[in-house]
Design a protein around this motif. Structure first.
Motif, PDB file in Angstrom:
ATOM      1  N   ASN A 184      11.326  20.397  -1.025  1.00 26.78           N
ATOM      2  CA  ASN A 184      10.655  19.155  -0.670  1.00 26.78           C
ATOM      3  C   ASN A 184      11.595  18.220   0.090  1.00 26.78           C
ATOM      4  O   ASN A 184      11.229  17.623   1.102  1.00 26.78           O
ATOM      5  CB  ASN A 184      10.156  18.471  -1.945  1.00 26.78           C
ATOM      6  CG  ASN A 184       8.922  17.637  -1.696  1.00 26.78           C
ATOM      7  OD1 ASN A 184       8.542  17.404  -0.554  1.00 26.78           O
ATOM      8  ND2 ASN A 184       8.307  17.189  -2.757  1.00 26.78           N
ATOM      9  N   ASP A 197       1.495   9.867  -4.597  1.00 29.16           N
ATOM     10  CA  ASP A 197       2.052  11.094  -4.036  1.00 29.16           C
ATOM     11  C   ASP A 197       2.962  11.813  -5.010  1.00 29.16           C
ATOM     12  O   ASP A 197       2.954  13.045  -5.070  1.00 29.16           O
ATOM     13  CB  ASP A 197       2.851  10.795  -2.765  1.00 29.16           C
ATOM     14  CG  ASP A 197       1.934  10.676  -1.566  1.00 29.16           C
ATOM     15  OD1 ASP A 197       2.429  10.355  -0.478  1.00 29.16           O
ATOM     16  OD2 ASP A 197       0.728  10.910  -1.744  1.00 29.16           O
ATOM     17  N   ARG A 218       0.819  13.558  -7.471  1.00 29.04           N
ATOM     18  CA  ARG A 218       0.168  14.686  -6.834  1.00 29.04           C
ATOM     19  C   ARG A 218       1.160  15.816  -6.587  1.00 29.04           C
ATOM     20  O   ARG A 218       0.845  16.979  -6.756  1.00 29.04           O
ATOM     21  CB  ARG A 218      -0.425  14.212  -5.505  1.00 29.04           C
ATOM     22  CG  ARG A 218      -1.400  15.197  -4.886  1.00 29.04           C
ATOM     23  CD  ARG A 218      -1.190  15.230  -3.398  1.00 29.04           C
ATOM     24  NE  ARG A 218      -1.937  16.264  -2.755  1.00 29.04           N
ATOM     25  CZ  ARG A 218      -1.623  17.568  -2.787  1.00 29.04           C
ATOM     26  NH1 ARG A 218      -0.582  17.974  -3.458  1.00 29.04           N
ATOM     27  NH2 ARG A 218      -2.353  18.446  -2.162  1.00 29.04           N
ATOM     28  N   ASN A 219       2.371  15.450  -6.205  1.00 23.77           N
ATOM     29  CA  ASN A 219       3.428  16.421  -5.964  1.00 23.77           C
ATOM     30  C   ASN A 219       3.744  17.187  -7.247  1.00 23.77           C
ATOM     31  O   ASN A 219       3.871  18.410  -7.228  1.00 23.77           O
ATOM     32  CB  ASN A 219       4.684  15.693  -5.482  1.00 23.77           C
ATOM     33  CG  ASN A 219       5.668  16.645  -4.862  1.00 23.77           C
ATOM     34  OD1 ASN A 219       5.291  17.536  -4.121  1.00 23.77           O
ATOM     35  ND2 ASN A 219       6.926  16.474  -5.171  1.00 23.77           N
ATOM     36  N   GLU A 276       1.157  19.682  -7.948  1.00 16.72           N
ATOM     37  CA  GLU A 276       1.249  20.811  -7.028  1.00 16.72           C
ATOM     38  C   GLU A 276       2.367  21.759  -7.420  1.00 16.72           C
ATOM     39  O   GLU A 276       2.216  22.976  -7.351  1.00 16.72           O
ATOM     40  CB  GLU A 276       1.460  20.296  -5.601  1.00 16.72           C
ATOM     41  CG  GLU A 276       1.311  21.354  -4.553  1.00 16.72           C
ATOM     42  CD  GLU A 276      -0.023  22.090  -4.595  1.00 16.72           C
ATOM     43  OE1 GLU A 276      -1.049  21.447  -4.850  1.00 16.72           O
ATOM     44  OE2 GLU A 276      -0.011  23.321  -4.397  1.00 16.72           O
ATOM     45  N   PHE A 334      11.484  24.119  -5.590  1.00 17.51           N
ATOM     46  CA  PHE A 334      10.469  23.270  -4.965  1.00 17.51           C
ATOM     47  C   PHE A 334      11.028  21.892  -4.667  1.00 17.51           C
ATOM     48  O   PHE A 334      10.787  21.316  -3.604  1.00 17.51           O
ATOM     49  CB  PHE A 334       9.238  23.161  -5.873  1.00 17.51           C
ATOM     50  CG  PHE A 334       7.995  22.740  -5.124  1.00 17.51           C
ATOM     51  CD1 PHE A 334       7.862  21.466  -4.605  1.00 17.51           C
ATOM     52  CD2 PHE A 334       6.957  23.642  -4.933  1.00 17.51           C
ATOM     53  CE1 PHE A 334       6.714  21.092  -3.918  1.00 17.51           C
ATOM     54  CE2 PHE A 334       5.805  23.263  -4.242  1.00 17.51           C
ATOM     55  CZ  PHE A 334       5.689  22.002  -3.733  1.00 17.51           C
ATOM     56  N   TYR A 363       0.829  -1.198   0.000  1.00 14.38           N
ATOM     57  CA  TYR A 363       0.000   0.000   0.000  1.00 14.38           C
ATOM     58  C   TYR A 363       0.865   1.250   0.000  1.00 14.38           C
ATOM     59  O   TYR A 363       0.591   2.224  -0.695  1.00 14.38           O
ATOM     60  CB  TYR A 363      -0.934  -0.013   1.208  1.00 14.38           C
ATOM     61  CG  TYR A 363      -1.834   1.186   1.272  1.00 14.38           C
ATOM     62  CD1 TYR A 363      -1.613   2.205   2.198  1.00 14.38           C
ATOM     63  CD2 TYR A 363      -2.907   1.330   0.399  1.00 14.38           C
ATOM     64  CE1 TYR A 363      -2.432   3.308   2.267  1.00 14.38           C
ATOM     65  CE2 TYR A 363      -3.734   2.441   0.458  1.00 14.38           C
ATOM     66  CZ  TYR A 363      -3.492   3.425   1.386  1.00 14.38           C
ATOM     67  OH  TYR A 363      -4.299   4.522   1.448  1.00 14.38           O
ATOM     68  N   LEU A 364       1.954   1.213   0.776  1.00 22.43           N
ATOM     69  CA  LEU A 364       2.888   2.330   0.825  1.00 22.43           C
ATOM     70  C   LEU A 364       3.499   2.596  -0.544  1.00 22.43           C
ATOM     71  O   LEU A 364       3.629   3.744  -0.972  1.00 22.43           O
ATOM     72  CB  LEU A 364       4.015   2.041   1.813  1.00 22.43           C
ATOM     73  CG  LEU A 364       3.817   2.558   3.230  1.00 22.43           C
ATOM     74  CD1 LEU A 364       4.840   1.937   4.168  1.00 22.43           C
ATOM     75  CD2 LEU A 364       3.931   4.071   3.280  1.00 22.43           C
ATOM     76  N   MET A 421      12.120  19.586   3.581  1.00 19.39           N
ATOM     77  CA  MET A 421      10.891  19.336   4.352  1.00 19.39           C
ATOM     78  C   MET A 421      10.853  17.906   4.842  1.00 19.39           C
ATOM     79  O   MET A 421      10.500  17.632   5.988  1.00 19.39           O
ATOM     80  CB  MET A 421       9.659  19.544   3.464  1.00 19.39           C
ATOM     81  CG  MET A 421       9.110  20.907   3.518  1.00 19.39           C
ATOM     82  SD  MET A 421       8.185  21.105   5.037  1.00 19.39           S
ATOM     83  CE  MET A 421       8.101  22.833   5.088  1.00 19.39           C
ATOM     84  N   ASN A 422      11.210  16.990   3.960  1.00 16.03           N
ATOM     85  CA  ASN A 422      11.221  15.573   4.283  1.00 16.03           C
ATOM     86  C   ASN A 422      12.128  15.303   5.475  1.00 16.03           C
ATOM     87  O   ASN A 422      11.762  14.592   6.410  1.00 16.03           O
ATOM     88  CB  ASN A 422      11.716  14.794   3.061  1.00 16.03           C
ATOM     89  CG  ASN A 422      11.122  13.405   3.013  1.00 16.03           C
ATOM     90  OD1 ASN A 422      10.583  12.927   4.003  1.00 16.03           O
ATOM     91  ND2 ASN A 422      11.230  12.765   1.881  1.00 16.03           N
ATOM     92  N   ILE A 473       0.943   4.260  -2.662  1.00 13.41           N
ATOM     93  CA  ILE A 473       0.731   5.637  -2.215  1.00 13.41           C
ATOM     94  C   ILE A 473       1.871   6.537  -2.676  1.00 13.41           C
ATOM     95  O   ILE A 473       1.653   7.707  -2.993  1.00 13.41           O
ATOM     96  CB  ILE A 473       0.555   5.670  -0.679  1.00 13.41           C
ATOM     97  CG1 ILE A 473      -0.877   6.048  -0.340  1.00 13.41           C
ATOM     98  CG2 ILE A 473       1.501   6.600   0.000  1.00 13.41           C
ATOM     99  CD1 ILE A 473      -1.078   6.623   1.010  1.00 13.41           C
TER     100      ILE A 473
END
Lengths: 96, 93
Positions: free
Chosen positions: B69, B25, B28-29, B32, B65, B17-18, B72-73, B21
């Protein structure tokens, strides 16, 4: 086995489902944090690297966001607990 | 949520599942980044083509960005580690 079978209760999410939902939530939250902090901290597009100021802003924003998430979560739990208490009191007052 | 409470099979399913995802992600990133950089860089619509200034802005924005990112991680992981060790300290006492 029928409509009135007492054993047929909805089971609720399994352990795995709960873990999956938590992973999903963390991923969503992380993305929102990145989006918000980027729009607040990175304003100048004249260079292709982060400036010192931007790096500090990034660090602080991350920490604040994560702390805020905790604070909000705890407060929500508090309020919900209060509401349950109030609702229980009201039920008691109304009598059997 | 204590991950050790899951069985081996459940852990495997969670890992799968990870992985899924992560693909979700990164898509989606990407969306964004495009959105944020377009907002920051393109605000005049005199022509339909990207002007030189806008092109440079988009380049810098995408680079920033991506670096942002990564930073941020690191901060996120740091925070999780600190909180986790705080929580384990609290449960010990």
């Amino acid at each position: 086995m029928g409509w009135f079978d007492d054993d047929a209760k909805p089971k609720g999410p399994s352990r795995l489902e709960v873990a999956r939902l938590e992973v999903e939530m963390m991923s969503d939250m992380y993305q929102k944090m990145v989006d918000t902090c980027f729009s607040k901290c990175i304003v100048n597009m004249k260079e292709d690297s982060l400036s010192v100021g931007e790096m500090s802003c990034t660090d602080r924003c991350a920490f604040k966001y994560l702390s805020s998430q905790e604070a909000v979560g705890n407060r929500i739990k508090e309020i919900e607990a209060e509401m349950v208490q109030q609702s229980d009191k009201a039920k008691q007052m109304m009598g059997p | 949520m204590d991950l050790n409470a899951l069985s081996e099979r459940e852990k495997l399913e969670l890992m799968e599942y990870l992985d899924n995802i992560q693909v979700h992600d990164s898509n989606r990133n990407f969306c964004e980044i495009v959105n944020q950089c377009f907002e920051k860089c393109s605000y005049k619509f005199k022509t339909k083509n990207i002007e030189n200034k806008e092109a440079l802005c988009l380049q810098n924005c995408a680079a920033k960005f991506t670096k942002f990112n990564i930073r941020m991680n690191h901060r996120f992981e740091e925070y999780q580690r600190e909180r986790h060790s705080e929580i384990t300290e609290q449960t010990k006492t």
